[in-house]
Design a protein around this motif. Structure first.
Motif, short mmCIF file in Angstrom:
data_model
loop_
_atom_site.label_atom_id
_atom_site.label_comp_id
_atom_site.label_asym_id
_atom_site.label_seq_id
_atom_site.Cartn_x
_atom_site.Cartn_y
_atom_site.Cartn_z
N ARG A 11 29.92 33.35 46.14
CA ARG A 11 30.03 34.76 45.75
C ARG A 11 30.69 35.58 46.85
O ARG A 11 31.53 36.43 46.58
N ALA A 14 34.39 34.72 47.02
CA ALA A 14 35.11 35.36 45.91
C ALA A 14 35.31 36.84 46.17
O ALA A 14 36.38 37.39 45.93
N HIS A 15 34.27 37.50 46.69
CA HIS A 15 34.36 38.93 46.99
C HIS A 15 35.42 39.20 48.06
O HIS A 15 36.24 40.12 47.93
N LEU A 17 38.03 37.35 48.80
CA LEU A 17 39.35 37.10 48.23
C LEU A 17 39.79 38.22 47.29
O LEU A 17 40.95 38.65 47.32
N GLU A 18 38.86 38.72 46.48
CA GLU A 18 39.20 39.83 45.57
C GLU A 18 39.65 41.07 46.35
O GLU A 18 40.65 41.69 46.03
N ARG A 19 38.87 41.43 47.39
CA ARG A 19 39.23 42.61 48.19
C ARG A 19 40.55 42.38 48.94
O ARG A 19 41.37 43.28 49.03
N SER A 20 40.74 41.17 49.44
CA SER A 20 41.95 40.87 50.19
C SER A 20 43.18 40.92 49.30
O SER A 20 44.23 41.43 49.71
N VAL A 21 43.08 40.41 48.09
CA VAL A 21 44.20 40.46 47.14
C VAL A 21 44.54 41.90 46.80
O VAL A 21 45.70 42.29 46.75
N LEU A 22 43.52 42.71 46.63
CA LEU A 22 43.71 44.11 46.26
C LEU A 22 44.53 44.86 47.30
O LEU A 22 45.38 45.68 46.97
N TYR A 23 44.29 44.58 48.58
CA TYR A 23 44.95 45.33 49.65
C TYR A 23 45.99 44.54 50.42
O TYR A 23 46.51 45.02 51.43
N ALA A 75 38.16 49.11 51.26
CA ALA A 75 37.38 48.16 50.47
C ALA A 75 35.93 48.62 50.36
O ALA A 75 35.34 48.57 49.27
N LYS A 78 35.65 51.30 47.87
CA LYS A 78 36.24 50.94 46.57
C LYS A 78 37.53 51.71 46.28
O LYS A 78 37.76 52.18 45.17
#
Length: 107
Positions: A11, A14-15, A17-23, A75, A78
């Protein structure tokens, strides 16, 4: 990524990676784009500073540190630029300029 102990296991990974992809600045995430944060602050915030060596650039290091701080604040908030600015102690315009610079860079 391999040296981090991942207390939240899949978890947490995944969190991150999600934040890293976003920024991330580009389509492919680099090590500099990874937003890995420890929940508990270290006792000496300067303990993790790199040792100066041949080829070291304090300006490049400070630029990367600034980028990571802005990305982590965004991040944590949000994506709310006003809240991120408050966390960082900078103006909302500074955060907006940072975000605009991130999105203006070609992939």
């Amino acid at each position: 990524m391999m040296t981090y102990h991942w207390p939240g296991n899949v978890r947490e990974l995944a969190h991150v990676l999600e934040r890293s992809v976003l920024y991330a600045r580009y389509d492919v995430i680099s090590a500099a784009d990874l937003l890995i944060t420890e929940d508990q602050p270290t006792k000496d915030m300067f303990a993790a500073l790199p040792e100066p060596r041949e080829g070291f650039s304090v300006e490049e290091y400070l630029e990367q540190a600034r980028k990571q701080l802005f990305l982590r604040a965004l991040a944590a908030c949000k994506g709310n630029q006003s809240e991120a600015a408050e966390l960082l102690g900078v103006s909302k315009q500074a955060v907006n300029k940072f975000v605009a610079g991130q999105s203006d860079n070609p992939a």
